[in-house]
Design a protein around this motif. Structure first.
Motif, PDB file in Angstrom:
ATOM      1  N   PHE A   1       0.638  -1.190  -0.195  1.00 53.65           N
ATOM      2  CA  PHE A   1      -0.065  -0.037   0.530  1.00 53.65           C
ATOM      3  C   PHE A   1       0.653   1.148  -0.202  1.00 53.65           C
ATOM      4  O   PHE A   1       0.505   2.341   0.322  1.00 53.65           O
ATOM      5  CB  PHE A   1      -1.116   0.533   1.143  1.00 53.65           C
ATOM      6  CG  PHE A   1      -1.522  -1.149   1.385  1.00 53.65           C
ATOM      7  CD1 PHE A   1      -2.770  -1.624   0.084  1.00 53.65           C
ATOM      8  CD2 PHE A   1      -1.775  -1.816   2.112  1.00 53.65           C
ATOM      9  CE1 PHE A   1      -3.101  -2.677   0.315  1.00 53.65           C
ATOM     10  CE2 PHE A   1      -1.588  -3.482   2.099  1.00 53.65           C
ATOM     11  CZ  PHE A   1      -3.264  -3.342   1.587  1.00 53.65           C
ATOM     12  N   ASP A   2       2.315   1.186   0.188  1.00 55.70           N
ATOM     13  CA  ASP A   2       3.259   2.369  -0.305  1.00 55.70           C
ATOM     14  C   ASP A   2       2.954   3.407   1.197  1.00 55.70           C
ATOM     15  O   ASP A   2       3.129   4.720   0.974  1.00 55.70           O
ATOM     16  CB  ASP A   2       3.045   3.109  -1.103  1.00 55.70           C
ATOM     17  CG  ASP A   2       4.514   3.382  -1.806  1.00 55.70           C
ATOM     18  OD1 ASP A   2       5.451   2.932  -1.500  1.00 55.70           O
ATOM     19  OD2 ASP A   2       4.652   4.586  -2.770  1.00 55.70           O
ATOM     20  N   ARG A   3       2.522   2.095   2.058  1.00 54.76           N
ATOM     21  CA  ARG A   3       2.582   3.322   3.805  1.00 54.76           C
ATOM     22  C   ARG A   3       3.634   3.495   4.404  1.00 54.76           C
ATOM     23  O   ARG A   3       5.191   3.212   4.160  1.00 54.76           O
ATOM     24  CB  ARG A   3       1.531   2.315   4.634  1.00 54.76           C
ATOM     25  CG  ARG A   3       0.226   2.116   4.131  1.00 54.76           C
ATOM     26  CD  ARG A   3      -0.702   1.446   5.159  1.00 54.76           C
ATOM     27  NE  ARG A   3       0.140   0.043   5.208  1.00 54.76           N
ATOM     28  CZ  ARG A   3      -0.312  -1.204   5.916  1.00 54.76           C
ATOM     29  NH1 ARG A   3      -1.774  -0.347   7.301  1.00 54.76           N
ATOM     30  NH2 ARG A   3       0.479  -2.092   6.383  1.00 54.76           N
ATOM     31  N   PRO A   4       3.374   5.335   4.502  1.00 56.29           N
ATOM     32  CA  PRO A   4       5.431   5.526   5.280  1.00 56.29           C
ATOM     33  C   PRO A   4       5.682   3.902   6.145  1.00 56.29           C
ATOM     34  O   PRO A   4       4.898   3.554   7.031  1.00 56.29           O
ATOM     35  CB  PRO A   4       5.129   6.266   5.751  1.00 56.29           C
ATOM     36  CG  PRO A   4       3.612   6.819   6.256  1.00 56.29           C
ATOM     37  CD  PRO A   4       3.108   5.550   5.451  1.00 56.29           C
ATOM     38  N   SER A   5       6.839   4.232   6.301  1.00 60.87           N
ATOM     39  CA  SER A   5       8.092   2.869   7.000  1.00 60.87           C
ATOM     40  C   SER A   5       8.949   4.059   8.361  1.00 60.87           C
ATOM     41  O   SER A   5       9.172   4.988   8.069  1.00 60.87           O
ATOM     42  CB  SER A   5       8.477   3.000   6.458  1.00 60.87           C
ATOM     43  OG  SER A   5       9.954   1.769   7.230  1.00 60.87           O
ATOM     44  N   VAL A   6       8.618   2.956   9.436  1.00 57.81           N
ATOM     45  CA  VAL A   6       9.339   4.038  10.302  1.00 57.81           C
ATOM     46  C   VAL A   6      11.244   4.080   9.505  1.00 57.81           C
ATOM     47  O   VAL A   6      11.698   5.348   9.948  1.00 57.81           O
ATOM     48  CB  VAL A   6       9.582   2.806  11.589  1.00 57.81           C
ATOM     49  CG1 VAL A   6       8.287   3.118  12.220  1.00 57.81           C
ATOM     50  CG2 VAL A   6      10.441   2.139  11.322  1.00 57.81           C
ATOM     51  N   LEU A   7      11.553   3.342   8.875  1.00 57.20           N
ATOM     52  CA  LEU A   7      12.853   3.848   7.911  1.00 57.20           C
ATOM     53  C   LEU A   7      12.633   4.703   7.690  1.00 57.20           C
ATOM     54  O   LEU A   7      14.261   5.500   7.753  1.00 57.20           O
ATOM     55  CB  LEU A   7      13.059   1.886   6.942  1.00 57.20           C
ATOM     56  CG  LEU A   7      12.766   0.949   7.850  1.00 57.20           C
ATOM     57  CD1 LEU A   7      13.134  -0.335   6.837  1.00 57.20           C
ATOM     58  CD2 LEU A   7      14.852   0.626   8.708  1.00 57.20           C
TER      59      LEU A   7
END
Ligand code: URA
Length: 238
Positions: free
Chosen positions: A80-86
């Motif tokens: 879903f291309d959600r933001p990642s903690v990375l």
């Protein structure tokens, strides 16, 4: 060095996860796919690639604690291309990975490192450390419900290990409570499932500690490097 240990030492993943990567046929050594877990790497000359990308032994070991906001995933990227903690630690040169995970909707303490051995140790069921959460739950649990939570509950097909729960604030009017919860297991959505099992679903969830490690004054969305003592403490956990 054994191939899974080598991949872990490069900070790519824990030893266990590295084995999966090897078995999936994603590892090339000197141009040849290697799927045998017993394969040994000569660090002085072998060229090792994962998914076509060359990896190497990590120089510096990095240990940080991030105050994760809600609305971030703890894996690299999802469909879903959600933001990642990375995305929140992208100014760190080394490739760091979370120790364990937090749900997309959960906020709070997340340790990240490129020390694959520490990740392996801390996520192994045998070593699981106590994790402390603050949860806003619907309604006000009765003392019976709290004891059920503490004794262990059946969720899906297993019984949870004894956990701790304490109400720190009740809002009788708005009908919610704030609870401090401590568990040492790390099953998927465990706190949420346990609260649902006692009929007090979680409205919001934040992790505040992992063993003795806390966020101190790290603001939401920011991270801090762990002190030498904190790293030693994590390594000393049996
Ligand atoms: N338990 C949950 O339900 N969610 C988390 O993110 C962590 C523990």
């Amino acid at each position: 060095m054994r191939i899974n240990k080598y991949i872990a030492s490069c900070g790519i993943a824990s030893r266990r996860k590295s084995e999966e990567i090897i078995l999936q046929g994603r590892v090339n050594v000197n141009g040849n796919t290697v799927q045998e877990l017993s394969f040994n790497i000569d660090e002085s000359k072998d060229v090792v690639e994962i998914d076509g990308e060359r990896i190497g032994l990590a120089g510096k070991q990095v240990y940080i604690v991030l105050n994760k906001p809600e609305g971030y995933i703890t894996t690299v990227k999802d469909q879903f291309d959600r933001p990642s903690v990375l995305d929140l630690v992208s100014d760190i040169e080394e490739r760091v990975y979370p120790i364990g995970r937090l749900d997309y909707e959960t906020s709070g303490l997340l340790i990240l490192t490129n020390d694959g051995d520490l990740t392996y140790k801390l996520t192994h069921p045998k070593h699981e450390v106590d994790k402390t959460y603050m949860a806003i739950v619907k309604g006000i649990p009765t003392s019976e419900e709290l004891s059920q939570f503490e004794e262990g509950l059946y969720i899906e097909d297993y019984k949870t290990a004894p956990a701790k729960i304490k109400i720190v604030k009740k809002d009788e009017e708005k009908k919610y409570s704030i609870c401090q919860i401590k568990i040492h297991e790390g099953r998927n959505r465990q706190v949420r499932k346990m609260c649902r099992a006692i009929n007090h679903p979680v409205l919001r969830l934040r992790r505040v500690a992992m063993g003795e490690i806390t966020l101190k004054d790290t603001e939401i969305g920011n991270y801090r490097h762990l002190s030498k003592e904190e790293v030693e403490y994590l390594k000393s956990i049996k």
